[in-house]
Design an enzyme around this catalytic site. Sequence first.
Site, short mmCIF file in Angstrom:
data_model
loop_
_atom_site.label_atom_id
_atom_site.label_comp_id
_atom_site.label_asym_id
_atom_site.label_seq_id
_atom_site.Cartn_x
_atom_site.Cartn_y
_atom_site.Cartn_z
N CYS A 1 60.04 38.02 -4.09
CA CYS A 1 59.43 37.97 -5.41
C CYS A 1 59.03 36.53 -5.72
O CYS A 1 59.74 35.59 -5.40
CB CYS A 1 60.42 38.46 -6.46
SG CYS A 1 60.93 40.15 -6.21
N THR A 2 57.88 36.40 -6.34
CA THR A 2 57.36 35.08 -6.66
C THR A 2 56.88 35.07 -8.11
O THR A 2 56.25 36.03 -8.55
CB THR A 2 56.18 34.71 -5.73
OG1 THR A 2 56.62 34.79 -4.39
CG2 THR A 2 55.65 33.33 -6.03
#
Length: 133
Positions: A9-10
């Site tokens: 996840c970013t």
Amino acid sequence: MSKEFKSSCTTILVGKKASIDGSTIISRNDDGHAALDPQRFVVVNPADQPRHYQSVISQVQIDLPADPLSYTSVPSSILTRGIWPEAGINSENVAMSATETITTNSRVLGADPYVMGGIGEEDLVTLVLPYIH
């Protein structure tokens, strides 16, 4: 030949002093699950914020303050594994992202160990964003 790409996840946060119109902006991906995990966008008003919270995964129970702020969040549409609100912005213009990973490298776990039965990723936005100024 197939290649397997692993990503996490970013989140990109843009503060009000970095945007042209003073907006606080969050851009985020959620790729931590093998199957499609549909998201939704919600506004949580103070009356809708729980006063008692119980985590689905860890079962931790916490009584929450009676004076929450309103905030946005991007929770899962399927709630069987918890709310997972992931990211949001509150009425004080504080933004946060909270589900980056609990399965990180050993150096990070040495500084911030994962505790069974404690607060996890699914809980953080609900427990922090309505109360932080």
